[in-house]
Design an enzyme around this catalytic site. Structure first.
Site, short mmCIF file in Angstrom:
data_model
loop_
_atom_site.label_atom_id
_atom_site.label_comp_id
_atom_site.label_asym_id
_atom_site.label_seq_id
_atom_site.Cartn_x
_atom_site.Cartn_y
_atom_site.Cartn_z
N LYS A 291 0.36 -7.41 -4.15
CA LYS A 291 -0.14 -5.92 -4.48
C LYS A 291 -0.27 -5.53 -6.67
CE LYS A 291 3.67 -2.05 -4.38
NZ LYS A 291 4.79 -1.99 -4.34
N GLU B 168 1.86 -18.29 -6.08
CA GLU B 168 1.99 -18.41 -5.05
C GLU B 168 0.42 -18.67 -4.55
OE1 GLU B 168 6.20 -17.83 -4.59
OE2 GLU B 168 4.69 -16.92 -4.95
N GLY C 183 5.80 -4.78 -0.44
CA GLY C 183 5.09 -5.61 0.52
C GLY C 183 5.29 -5.72 1.77
N ARG C 184 7.16 -5.34 2.46
CA ARG C 184 7.13 -6.01 3.73
C ARG C 184 6.88 -5.10 4.23
NH1 ARG C 184 11.23 -5.15 0.36
NH2 ARG C 184 12.63 -3.83 0.10
N GLU D 60 16.08 -8.71 3.46
CA GLU D 60 15.11 -8.47 1.38
C GLU D 60 15.20 -6.96 1.69
OE1 GLU D 60 11.64 -10.14 -0.02
OE2 GLU D 60 10.94 -7.56 0.50
N HIS E 87 18.03 -23.64 26.32
CA HIS E 87 18.29 -24.33 25.40
C HIS E 87 18.83 -25.29 24.79
CE1 HIS E 87 17.33 -25.19 30.02
NE2 HIS E 87 17.05 -24.02 29.62
N LYS F 74 11.98 -17.26 -9.22
CA LYS F 74 10.50 -17.08 -9.74
C LYS F 74 10.22 -16.97 -11.41
CE LYS F 74 9.18 -13.58 -7.45
NZ LYS F 74 8.09 -12.27 -6.76
#
Length: 511
Positions: free
Chosen positions: A198, A204, A257-258, A343, A374, A484
Protein backbone atom coordinates in the site's frame (compact mmCIF):
# COMPACT_ATOMS: atom_id res chain seq x y z
CA UNK A 1 -25.69 4.96 20.36
CA UNK A 2 -24.58 5.25 23.97
CA UNK A 3 -22.80 2.63 26.05
CA UNK A 4 -25.76 2.59 28.43
CA UNK A 5 -28.05 1.65 25.52
CA UNK A 6 -26.03 -1.44 24.66
CA UNK A 7 -25.24 -2.27 28.30
CA UNK A 8 -28.93 -2.55 29.09
CA UNK A 9 -29.43 -4.94 26.17
CA UNK A 10 -26.45 -7.03 27.24
CA UNK A 11 -27.93 -7.33 30.72
CA UNK A 12 -31.17 -8.67 29.23
CA UNK A 13 -29.25 -11.11 27.04
CA UNK A 14 -27.24 -12.38 29.98
CA UNK A 15 -30.46 -13.12 31.87
CA UNK A 16 -31.79 -15.48 29.18
CA UNK A 17 -31.69 -19.12 30.22
CA UNK A 18 -29.20 -21.36 28.44
CA UNK A 19 -30.81 -24.44 26.91
CA UNK A 20 -29.15 -27.45 25.31
CA UNK A 21 -29.20 -27.95 21.58
CA UNK A 22 -31.26 -31.11 22.05
CA UNK A 23 -33.89 -29.21 24.02
CA UNK A 24 -33.96 -26.41 21.44
CA UNK A 25 -34.65 -28.85 18.60
CA UNK A 26 -37.23 -30.73 20.65
CA UNK A 27 -39.10 -27.54 21.50
CA UNK A 28 -39.32 -26.13 17.98
CA UNK A 29 -40.17 -28.25 14.96
CA UNK A 30 -39.41 -25.27 12.70
CA UNK A 31 -35.96 -24.63 14.10
CA UNK A 32 -34.03 -25.64 10.99
CA UNK A 33 -36.21 -23.46 8.79
CA UNK A 34 -35.93 -20.49 11.17
CA UNK A 35 -32.15 -20.62 11.41
CA UNK A 36 -31.33 -21.60 7.85
CA UNK A 37 -31.46 -19.58 4.70
CA UNK A 38 -30.35 -19.82 1.11
CA UNK A 39 -28.67 -16.93 -0.69
CA UNK A 40 -28.76 -17.20 -4.47
CA UNK A 41 -27.18 -14.96 -7.07
CA UNK A 42 -26.81 -14.73 -10.82
CA UNK A 43 -23.40 -14.27 -12.43
CA UNK A 44 -23.60 -12.97 -16.02
CA UNK A 45 -22.81 -15.79 -18.42
CA UNK A 46 -22.38 -18.25 -15.56
CA UNK A 47 -25.93 -19.04 -14.37
CA UNK A 48 -27.15 -19.27 -10.79
CA UNK A 49 -25.09 -20.21 -7.78
CA UNK A 50 -26.01 -20.20 -4.13
CA UNK A 51 -25.09 -20.97 -0.55
CA UNK A 52 -27.09 -22.53 2.27
CA UNK A 53 -26.41 -21.04 5.71
CA UNK A 54 -27.46 -23.30 8.60
CA UNK A 55 -27.05 -21.88 12.09
CA UNK A 56 -29.62 -24.23 13.68
CA UNK A 57 -26.93 -26.21 15.56
CA UNK A 58 -26.00 -23.09 17.52
CA UNK A 59 -27.69 -22.13 20.81
CA UNK A 60 -29.50 -19.16 19.31
CA UNK A 61 -33.26 -19.18 19.93
CA UNK A 62 -36.11 -16.71 19.49
CA UNK A 63 -35.39 -14.96 22.79
CA UNK A 64 -31.71 -14.52 22.04
CA UNK A 65 -32.42 -13.42 18.49
CA UNK A 66 -34.89 -10.81 19.73
CA UNK A 67 -32.22 -9.60 22.14
CA UNK A 68 -29.49 -9.45 19.53
CA UNK A 69 -31.74 -7.57 17.12
CA UNK A 70 -32.31 -5.06 19.92
CA UNK A 71 -28.54 -4.89 20.41
CA UNK A 72 -28.05 -4.16 16.70
CA UNK A 73 -30.56 -1.32 16.96
CA UNK A 74 -28.92 0.07 20.10
CA UNK A 75 -25.47 -0.16 18.53
CA UNK A 76 -26.60 1.72 15.41
CA UNK A 77 -26.03 -1.17 13.02
CA UNK A 78 -28.28 0.16 10.23
CA UNK A 79 -26.60 3.56 10.37
CA UNK A 80 -23.10 2.07 10.40
CA UNK A 81 -23.94 -0.16 7.44
CA UNK A 82 -25.26 2.81 5.51
CA UNK A 83 -22.13 4.80 6.30
CA UNK A 84 -19.96 1.91 5.09
CA UNK A 85 -21.49 1.91 1.62
CA UNK A 86 -22.07 5.69 1.46
CA UNK A 87 -18.39 6.51 1.90
CA UNK A 88 -18.75 7.74 5.48
CA UNK A 89 -15.87 7.88 7.93
CA UNK A 90 -16.08 4.38 9.37
CA UNK A 91 -12.38 4.35 10.31
CA UNK A 92 -12.37 7.25 12.78
CA UNK A 93 -8.83 6.80 14.14
CA UNK A 94 -7.42 7.39 10.63
CA UNK A 95 -10.25 9.63 9.42
CA UNK A 96 -11.06 7.43 6.42
CA UNK A 97 -13.95 5.68 4.75
CA UNK A 98 -13.58 2.00 3.84
CA UNK A 99 -14.29 1.71 0.12
CA UNK A 100 -13.38 -1.88 -0.62
CA UNK A 101 -17.03 -2.54 -1.50
CA UNK A 102 -16.80 0.00 -4.31
CA UNK A 103 -14.08 -2.13 -5.91
CA UNK A 104 -16.82 -4.66 -6.72
CA UNK A 105 -19.56 -2.14 -7.52
CA UNK A 106 -21.06 -1.47 -4.07
CA UNK A 107 -20.56 2.12 -2.97
CA UNK A 108 -21.06 5.70 -4.00
CA UNK A 109 -21.32 6.51 -7.68
CA UNK A 110 -17.99 8.34 -7.64
CA UNK A 111 -16.17 5.53 -5.81
CA UNK A 112 -17.61 2.87 -8.12
CA UNK A 113 -16.64 4.88 -11.21
CA UNK A 114 -13.08 5.24 -9.91
CA UNK A 115 -12.95 1.53 -9.13
CA UNK A 116 -14.18 0.57 -12.59
CA UNK A 117 -11.54 2.77 -14.20
CA UNK A 118 -8.82 1.14 -12.10
CA UNK A 119 -10.20 -2.31 -12.91
CA UNK A 120 -10.17 -1.49 -16.63
CA UNK A 121 -6.56 -0.35 -16.33
CA UNK A 122 -5.64 -3.63 -14.69
CA UNK A 123 -7.57 -5.56 -17.30
CA UNK A 124 -5.64 -3.91 -20.13
CA UNK A 125 -2.32 -4.81 -18.53
CA UNK A 126 -3.42 -8.39 -17.88
CA UNK A 127 -4.59 -8.77 -21.47
CA UNK A 128 -1.35 -7.25 -22.80
CA UNK A 129 0.73 -9.68 -20.74
CA UNK A 130 -1.35 -12.64 -21.90
CA UNK A 131 -0.84 -11.49 -25.50
CA UNK A 132 2.93 -11.32 -25.08
CA UNK A 133 3.52 -7.57 -24.79
CA UNK A 134 6.12 -8.17 -22.07
CA UNK A 135 7.58 -11.21 -23.75
CA UNK A 136 7.06 -14.77 -22.66
CA UNK A 137 5.53 -14.85 -19.18
CA UNK A 138 5.18 -18.26 -17.58
CA UNK A 139 5.61 -17.27 -13.94
CA UNK A 140 4.70 -14.47 -11.56
CA UNK A 141 6.36 -14.00 -8.18
CA UNK A 142 3.91 -11.95 -6.16
CA UNK A 143 5.62 -10.22 -3.22
CA UNK A 144 3.54 -8.75 -0.41
CA UNK A 145 2.65 -9.37 3.20
CA UNK A 146 -0.53 -9.47 5.29
CA UNK A 147 -3.61 -8.76 3.19
CA UNK A 148 -1.43 -8.05 0.17
CA UNK A 149 -0.44 -11.72 0.17
CA UNK A 150 -3.13 -13.71 2.01
CA UNK A 151 -5.99 -12.76 -0.31
CA UNK A 152 -4.15 -13.45 -3.59
CA UNK A 153 -2.69 -16.66 -2.17
CA UNK A 154 -6.14 -17.95 -1.18
CA UNK A 155 -7.76 -17.04 -4.49
CA UNK A 156 -4.98 -18.36 -6.70
CA UNK A 157 -4.84 -21.62 -4.77
CA UNK A 158 -8.62 -22.04 -4.87
CA UNK A 159 -9.15 -21.21 -8.54
CA UNK A 160 -6.14 -22.72 -10.33
CA UNK A 161 -6.50 -26.38 -9.40
CA UNK A 162 -7.65 -27.21 -12.94
CA UNK A 163 -6.07 -24.52 -15.13
CA UNK A 164 -3.68 -21.61 -14.74
CA UNK A 165 -2.69 -19.15 -17.44
CA UNK A 166 0.36 -18.04 -15.46
CA UNK A 167 2.07 -19.92 -12.63
CA UNK A 168 1.84 -17.69 -9.53
CA UNK A 169 4.07 -17.92 -6.45
CA UNK A 170 3.10 -15.75 -3.49
CA UNK A 171 5.96 -14.75 -1.19
CA UNK A 172 5.38 -12.87 2.05
CA UNK A 173 7.94 -14.04 4.60
CA UNK A 174 11.20 -12.10 5.01
CA UNK A 175 12.84 -15.49 5.58
CA UNK A 176 14.97 -15.91 2.46
CA UNK A 177 13.97 -19.56 2.16
CA UNK A 178 10.51 -18.49 1.00
CA UNK A 179 11.95 -16.41 -1.82
CA UNK A 180 14.51 -19.03 -2.79
CA UNK A 181 11.74 -21.62 -3.08
CA UNK A 182 9.93 -19.37 -5.56
CA UNK A 183 13.15 -18.76 -7.50
CA UNK A 184 13.73 -22.50 -7.80
CA UNK A 185 10.31 -22.98 -9.40
CA UNK A 186 10.60 -20.16 -11.95
CA UNK A 187 12.49 -19.47 -15.16
CA UNK A 188 13.91 -15.94 -14.66
CA UNK A 189 13.67 -15.19 -18.39
CA UNK A 190 9.92 -15.83 -18.27
CA UNK A 191 9.12 -14.39 -14.83
CA UNK A 192 7.38 -11.19 -13.78
CA UNK A 193 7.61 -9.72 -10.27
CA UNK A 194 4.54 -8.11 -8.67
CA UNK A 195 5.34 -5.88 -5.70
CA UNK A 196 2.23 -5.36 -3.57
CA UNK A 197 2.51 -2.69 -0.90
CA UNK A 198 0.00 0.00 0.00
CA UNK A 199 2.74 2.45 0.95
CA UNK A 200 5.55 0.89 -1.10
CA UNK A 201 7.70 1.14 2.01
CA UNK A 202 6.87 -2.11 3.86
CA UNK A 203 10.24 -3.46 5.04
CA UNK A 204 9.63 -7.15 4.37
CA UNK A 205 8.10 -6.54 0.96
CA UNK A 206 10.69 -4.09 -0.29
CA UNK A 207 13.58 -6.25 0.95
CA UNK A 208 12.17 -9.25 -0.89
CA UNK A 209 11.54 -7.12 -3.99
CA UNK A 210 15.15 -5.93 -4.08
CA UNK A 211 16.36 -9.52 -3.81
CA UNK A 212 14.02 -10.55 -6.63
CA UNK A 213 15.46 -7.85 -8.91
CA UNK A 214 18.96 -9.02 -8.05
CA UNK A 215 17.97 -12.60 -8.92
CA UNK A 216 16.69 -11.49 -12.32
CA UNK A 217 19.88 -9.51 -13.01
CA UNK A 218 22.17 -12.34 -11.91
CA UNK A 219 20.31 -14.69 -14.24
CA UNK A 220 20.77 -12.64 -17.38
CA UNK A 221 17.62 -10.49 -17.49
CA UNK A 222 18.86 -7.26 -19.07
CA UNK A 223 16.17 -4.95 -17.65
CA UNK A 224 14.98 -6.33 -14.28
CA UNK A 225 12.91 -3.23 -13.47
CA UNK A 226 11.04 -3.77 -16.73
CA UNK A 227 9.75 -7.05 -15.31
CA UNK A 228 8.11 -5.43 -12.25
CA UNK A 229 4.45 -4.58 -11.76
CA UNK A 230 3.63 -2.37 -8.77
CA UNK A 231 0.35 -2.71 -6.87
CA UNK A 232 0.09 0.25 -4.52
CA UNK A 233 -1.82 3.23 -3.15
CA UNK A 234 1.40 5.24 -3.41
CA UNK A 235 2.27 5.26 -7.14
CA UNK A 236 4.72 8.15 -6.73
CA UNK A 237 6.88 6.01 -4.45
CA UNK A 238 6.74 3.14 -6.96
CA UNK A 239 8.00 5.47 -9.70
CA UNK A 240 10.86 6.58 -7.41
CA UNK A 241 11.68 2.92 -6.84
CA UNK A 242 12.05 2.46 -10.59
CA UNK A 243 8.73 1.07 -11.85
CA UNK A 244 7.42 2.54 -15.10
CA UNK A 245 4.02 4.24 -14.86
CA UNK A 246 2.54 1.81 -17.39
CA UNK A 247 3.16 -1.05 -14.95
CA UNK A 248 1.81 0.63 -11.84
CA UNK A 249 -1.69 -0.43 -10.82
CA UNK A 250 -2.98 1.94 -8.12
CA UNK A 251 -5.75 1.43 -5.63
CA UNK A 252 -7.39 3.97 -3.29
CA UNK A 253 -5.93 4.86 0.09
CA UNK A 254 -9.34 4.07 1.57
CA UNK A 255 -8.99 0.36 0.74
CA UNK A 256 -7.42 -1.46 3.69
CA UNK A 257 -4.88 -4.22 3.17
CA UNK A 258 -6.98 -7.12 4.43
CA UNK A 259 -9.91 -5.89 2.32
CA UNK A 260 -7.84 -5.26 -0.82
CA UNK A 261 -8.22 -8.47 -2.84
CA UNK A 262 -10.89 -6.74 -4.96
CA UNK A 263 -8.48 -3.99 -6.03
CA UNK A 264 -5.25 -4.22 -8.02
CA UNK A 265 -3.92 -6.43 -5.23
CA UNK A 266 -5.95 -9.08 -7.08
CA UNK A 267 -3.69 -8.71 -10.13
CA UNK A 268 -2.03 -12.13 -9.64
CA UNK A 269 -5.48 -13.74 -9.52
CA UNK A 270 -6.49 -12.09 -12.79
CA UNK A 271 -3.17 -13.03 -14.38
CA UNK A 272 -3.54 -16.65 -13.28
CA UNK A 273 -7.19 -17.24 -14.22
CA UNK A 274 -8.09 -14.37 -16.53
CA UNK A 275 -10.13 -11.21 -16.13
CA UNK A 276 -13.45 -12.97 -16.75
CA UNK A 277 -13.01 -15.12 -13.65
CA UNK A 278 -11.71 -12.18 -11.66
CA UNK A 279 -14.81 -10.18 -12.57
CA UNK A 280 -16.94 -13.18 -11.63
CA UNK A 281 -15.29 -13.15 -8.21
CA UNK A 282 -16.21 -9.47 -7.88
CA UNK A 283 -19.77 -10.22 -8.96
CA UNK A 284 -20.17 -12.92 -6.32
CA UNK A 285 -18.92 -10.52 -3.65
CA UNK A 286 -21.31 -7.83 -4.88
CA UNK A 287 -24.22 -10.25 -4.58
CA UNK A 288 -23.44 -10.65 -0.88
CA UNK A 289 -23.10 -6.87 -0.58
CA UNK A 290 -26.63 -6.56 -1.91
CA UNK A 291 -27.96 -9.16 0.52
CA UNK A 292 -26.15 -7.49 3.43
CA UNK A 293 -27.47 -4.04 2.50
CA UNK A 294 -31.08 -5.02 1.83
CA UNK A 295 -31.82 -7.65 4.48
CA UNK A 296 -32.66 -6.89 8.10
CA UNK A 297 -32.21 -8.56 11.45
CA UNK A 298 -31.93 -12.32 11.73
CA UNK A 299 -32.61 -12.79 8.01
CA UNK A 300 -29.34 -11.00 7.25
CA UNK A 301 -26.84 -13.85 6.91
CA UNK A 302 -23.64 -12.08 8.03
CA UNK A 303 -25.49 -10.35 10.88
CA UNK A 304 -26.97 -13.66 12.09
CA UNK A 305 -23.47 -15.15 12.09
CA UNK A 306 -22.29 -12.17 14.14
CA UNK A 307 -25.13 -12.76 16.64
CA UNK A 308 -23.81 -16.29 17.16
CA UNK A 309 -20.23 -15.02 17.42
CA UNK A 310 -21.23 -12.53 20.08
CA UNK A 311 -23.26 -15.11 21.97
CA UNK A 312 -20.35 -17.52 22.26
CA UNK A 313 -17.60 -14.99 22.96
CA UNK A 314 -19.54 -12.67 25.25
CA UNK A 315 -22.15 -14.85 26.95
CA UNK A 316 -20.44 -18.25 26.95
CA UNK A 317 -16.83 -17.13 27.35
CA UNK A 318 -15.51 -18.93 24.27
CA UNK A 319 -12.05 -17.63 23.44
CA UNK A 320 -11.69 -19.33 20.06
CA UNK A 321 -13.72 -20.06 16.93
CA UNK A 322 -12.76 -22.86 14.54
CA UNK A 323 -13.28 -22.98 10.77
CA UNK A 324 -13.00 -26.24 8.84
CA UNK A 325 -13.28 -26.28 5.07
CA UNK A 326 -14.21 -29.69 3.71
CA UNK A 327 -12.71 -28.71 0.38
CA UNK A 328 -9.03 -28.81 -0.51
CA UNK A 329 -9.47 -25.63 -2.59
CA UNK A 330 -10.19 -23.70 0.61
CA UNK A 331 -7.10 -24.96 2.45
CA UNK A 332 -5.89 -21.37 2.93
CA UNK A 333 -9.24 -19.95 4.06
CA UNK A 334 -8.55 -20.33 7.82
CA UNK A 335 -5.29 -18.39 7.38
CA UNK A 336 -7.13 -15.67 5.49
CA UNK A 337 -9.86 -15.44 8.10
CA UNK A 338 -7.32 -15.24 10.92
CA UNK A 339 -6.07 -11.92 9.62
CA UNK A 340 -9.48 -10.63 8.55
CA UNK A 341 -11.09 -11.26 11.92
CA UNK A 342 -8.25 -10.94 14.40
CA UNK A 343 -6.59 -7.88 12.88
CA UNK A 344 -9.95 -6.19 12.39
CA UNK A 345 -11.56 -6.93 15.74
CA UNK A 346 -8.65 -7.74 18.02
CA UNK A 347 -9.06 -4.46 19.90
CA UNK A 348 -9.37 -3.42 23.54
CA UNK A 349 -10.88 0.03 23.05
CA UNK A 350 -14.10 1.21 21.43
CA UNK A 351 -14.25 3.39 18.34
CA UNK A 352 -14.27 6.47 20.59
CA UNK A 353 -11.21 5.32 22.53
CA UNK A 354 -12.84 3.98 25.68
CA UNK A 355 -12.02 0.56 27.17
CA UNK A 356 -14.29 -2.18 25.89
CA UNK A 357 -16.64 -3.69 28.45
CA UNK A 358 -16.32 -7.30 27.30
CA UNK A 359 -14.30 -9.68 25.12
CA UNK A 360 -13.82 -8.77 21.48
CA UNK A 361 -12.56 -11.04 18.68
CA UNK A 362 -12.03 -14.70 19.55
CA UNK A 363 -8.95 -16.47 18.26
CA UNK A 364 -9.76 -17.79 14.77
CA UNK A 365 -8.19 -21.09 13.82
CA UNK A 366 -8.99 -24.15 11.75
CA UNK A 367 -7.95 -26.54 9.04
CA UNK A 368 -9.14 -28.81 6.28
CA UNK A 369 -11.44 -31.80 6.60
CA UNK A 370 -10.95 -34.72 6.74
CA UNK A 371 -7.35 -34.16 7.87
CA UNK A 372 -8.41 -32.17 10.93
CA UNK A 373 -10.65 -34.99 12.15
CA UNK A 374 -7.54 -37.02 12.89
CA UNK A 375 -5.79 -34.15 14.64
CA UNK A 376 -7.73 -31.48 16.51
CA UNK A 377 -11.25 -32.91 16.65
CA UNK A 378 -10.38 -34.91 19.74
CA UNK A 379 -10.37 -31.65 21.70
CA UNK A 380 -13.58 -30.45 20.04
CA UNK A 381 -15.51 -33.58 20.99
CA UNK A 382 -14.08 -34.45 24.40
CA UNK A 383 -11.90 -31.57 25.53
CA UNK A 384 -12.74 -29.06 28.24
CA UNK A 385 -13.00 -26.07 25.88
CA UNK A 386 -16.28 -25.05 24.27
CA UNK A 387 -15.36 -24.15 20.68
CA UNK A 388 -17.98 -22.99 18.17
CA UNK A 389 -17.19 -24.53 14.78
CA UNK A 390 -17.98 -23.43 11.24
CA UNK A 391 -18.04 -26.07 8.51
CA UNK A 392 -17.77 -25.08 4.84
CA UNK A 393 -18.38 -27.53 2.00
CA UNK A 394 -19.41 -27.67 -1.66
CA UNK A 395 -22.16 -29.88 -3.07
CA UNK A 396 -20.31 -30.10 -6.40
CA UNK A 397 -16.94 -31.87 -6.19
CA UNK A 398 -13.69 -30.22 -7.18
CA UNK A 399 -12.30 -33.44 -8.67
CA UNK A 400 -13.11 -35.87 -11.50
CA UNK A 401 -12.48 -39.06 -9.54
CA UNK A 402 -14.95 -41.70 -8.43
CA UNK A 403 -17.93 -39.88 -6.79
CA UNK A 404 -17.27 -42.03 -3.71
CA UNK A 405 -14.52 -39.56 -2.75
CA UNK A 406 -16.82 -36.57 -2.56
CA UNK A 407 -19.67 -38.53 -1.02
CA UNK A 408 -17.38 -39.64 1.81
CA UNK A 409 -16.09 -36.08 2.23
CA UNK A 410 -19.58 -34.63 2.66
CA UNK A 411 -20.77 -37.42 4.92
CA UNK A 412 -17.78 -36.86 7.19
CA UNK A 413 -18.50 -33.13 7.28
CA UNK A 414 -22.17 -33.57 8.18
CA UNK A 415 -21.34 -36.33 10.66
CA UNK A 416 -18.99 -34.09 12.62
CA UNK A 417 -21.68 -31.47 13.16
CA UNK A 418 -24.19 -34.13 14.18
CA UNK A 419 -21.72 -35.76 16.58
CA UNK A 420 -20.71 -32.46 18.18
CA UNK A 421 -24.36 -31.71 18.88
CA UNK A 422 -25.66 -35.09 19.99
CA UNK A 423 -22.63 -36.61 21.66
CA UNK A 424 -22.91 -40.14 23.04
CA UNK A 425 -23.27 -41.18 26.65
CA UNK A 426 -21.15 -44.03 27.98
CA UNK A 427 -20.47 -45.62 31.34
CA UNK A 428 -16.81 -45.60 30.30
CA UNK A 429 -15.59 -42.01 30.92
CA UNK A 430 -12.95 -42.30 28.20
CA UNK A 431 -15.64 -43.12 25.65
CA UNK A 432 -18.19 -40.56 26.80
CA UNK A 433 -19.03 -37.70 24.42
CA UNK A 434 -20.84 -34.85 26.20
CA UNK A 435 -22.36 -33.33 23.07
CA UNK A 436 -24.21 -29.98 23.10
CA UNK A 437 -21.30 -28.49 21.17
CA UNK A 438 -22.25 -25.90 18.55
CA UNK A 439 -21.52 -25.75 14.86
CA UNK A 440 -22.72 -23.86 11.80
CA UNK A 441 -22.70 -24.92 8.16
CA UNK A 442 -22.06 -23.02 4.95
CA UNK A 443 -22.94 -25.37 2.09
CA UNK A 444 -22.32 -23.95 -1.39
CA UNK A 445 -23.61 -25.26 -4.69
CA UNK A 446 -20.20 -25.10 -6.34
CA UNK A 447 -16.90 -23.43 -5.52
CA UNK A 448 -16.28 -21.32 -8.60
CA UNK A 449 -14.82 -17.81 -8.80
CA UNK A 450 -18.15 -16.14 -8.02
CA UNK A 451 -18.73 -18.33 -4.99
CA UNK A 452 -15.24 -17.68 -3.68
CA UNK A 453 -15.97 -13.95 -3.90
CA UNK A 454 -19.28 -14.48 -2.13
CA UNK A 455 -17.67 -16.48 0.70
CA UNK A 456 -15.00 -13.85 1.31
CA UNK A 457 -17.50 -10.98 1.22
CA UNK A 458 -19.77 -12.86 3.63
CA UNK A 459 -16.94 -13.02 6.16
CA UNK A 460 -16.00 -9.39 5.57
CA UNK A 461 -19.53 -8.31 6.45
CA UNK A 462 -19.68 -10.74 9.37
CA UNK A 463 -16.51 -9.10 10.70
CA UNK A 464 -17.97 -5.63 10.23
CA UNK A 465 -21.24 -6.61 11.92
CA UNK A 466 -19.33 -7.99 14.90
CA UNK A 467 -17.39 -4.75 15.17
CA UNK A 468 -20.56 -2.67 15.21
CA UNK A 469 -22.14 -4.86 17.90
CA UNK A 470 -18.98 -4.40 20.01
CA UNK A 471 -18.66 -0.69 19.24
CA UNK A 472 -15.12 -0.98 17.90
CA UNK A 473 -13.31 0.16 14.73
CA UNK A 474 -12.47 -2.83 12.49
CA UNK A 475 -10.48 -0.80 9.96
CA UNK A 476 -7.32 0.19 11.83
CA UNK A 477 -4.50 -2.08 12.99
CA UNK A 478 -2.10 -0.16 15.17
CA UNK A 479 -1.31 -3.32 17.08
CA UNK A 480 0.98 -4.50 14.27
CA UNK A 481 3.13 -1.37 14.36
CA UNK A 482 4.96 -1.58 17.70
CA UNK A 483 6.89 -4.74 16.91
CA UNK A 484 7.96 -3.33 13.55
CA UNK A 485 9.16 -0.11 15.19
CA UNK A 486 11.21 -2.03 17.75
CA UNK A 487 12.70 -4.22 14.99
CA UNK A 488 13.93 -1.06 13.26
CA UNK A 489 15.39 0.22 16.54
CA UNK A 490 17.19 -3.08 17.06
CA UNK A 491 18.56 -2.89 13.54
CA UNK A 492 19.84 0.66 13.98
CA UNK A 493 21.24 0.05 17.46
CA UNK A 494 19.03 2.73 18.95
CA UNK A 495 16.97 2.51 22.12
CA UNK A 496 17.20 0.67 25.42
CA UNK A 497 15.91 -2.90 25.68
CA UNK A 498 15.30 -5.48 28.36
CA UNK A 499 18.12 -7.84 29.39
CA UNK A 500 16.52 -10.83 27.68
CA UNK A 501 16.29 -9.06 24.30
CA UNK A 502 19.88 -7.81 24.63
CA UNK A 503 21.09 -11.34 25.43
CA UNK A 504 19.21 -12.78 22.43
CA UNK A 505 20.76 -10.20 20.11
CA UNK A 506 24.19 -11.14 21.38
CA UNK A 507 23.50 -14.89 21.11
CA UNK A 508 22.44 -14.45 17.46
CA UNK A 509 25.54 -12.39 16.68
CA UNK A 510 23.50 -9.31 15.87
CA UNK A 511 25.54 -7.00 18.14
Amino acid sequence: MTSSDTSAVWERLQAIETRTLGDLFAADADRVEKLSQRIEFEVPGDGTNGMLLDWSKTHLDDGLLDGFEALADAAGFAEAREALFAGGIVNPTEGRPATHGAMRGSGTEADVEEAEALLARMGMLVEAIHQGALGEVKHLIHIGIGGSALGPDLAVDALTRDLKLVDVHVVSNIDGLALEQAFAACDPAATLIAVASKTFTTTETMTNAASALKWLEENGVSDPSGRVVALTANPERAVEWGVDETRILPFPESVGGRYSLWSSIGFPVALAVGMDDFRAMLAGAQAIDTHFRQTEGRTNGPLLAAFADQYYSRLRGCQTRAVFAYDERLALLPDYLQQLEMESNGKSVTADGKPVDGPTAPITWGGVGTDAQHAVFQLLHQGTHLVPVDFIASIAPGDDLDPAHHKALLMNCFAQGAALMSGRKSHDPARNYPGDRPSAMILVDDLDAAMLGALIAFHEHRTFANAVLMGINPFDQFGVELGKEIAKQLGSGEGQFDPSTNALMEAAGLR
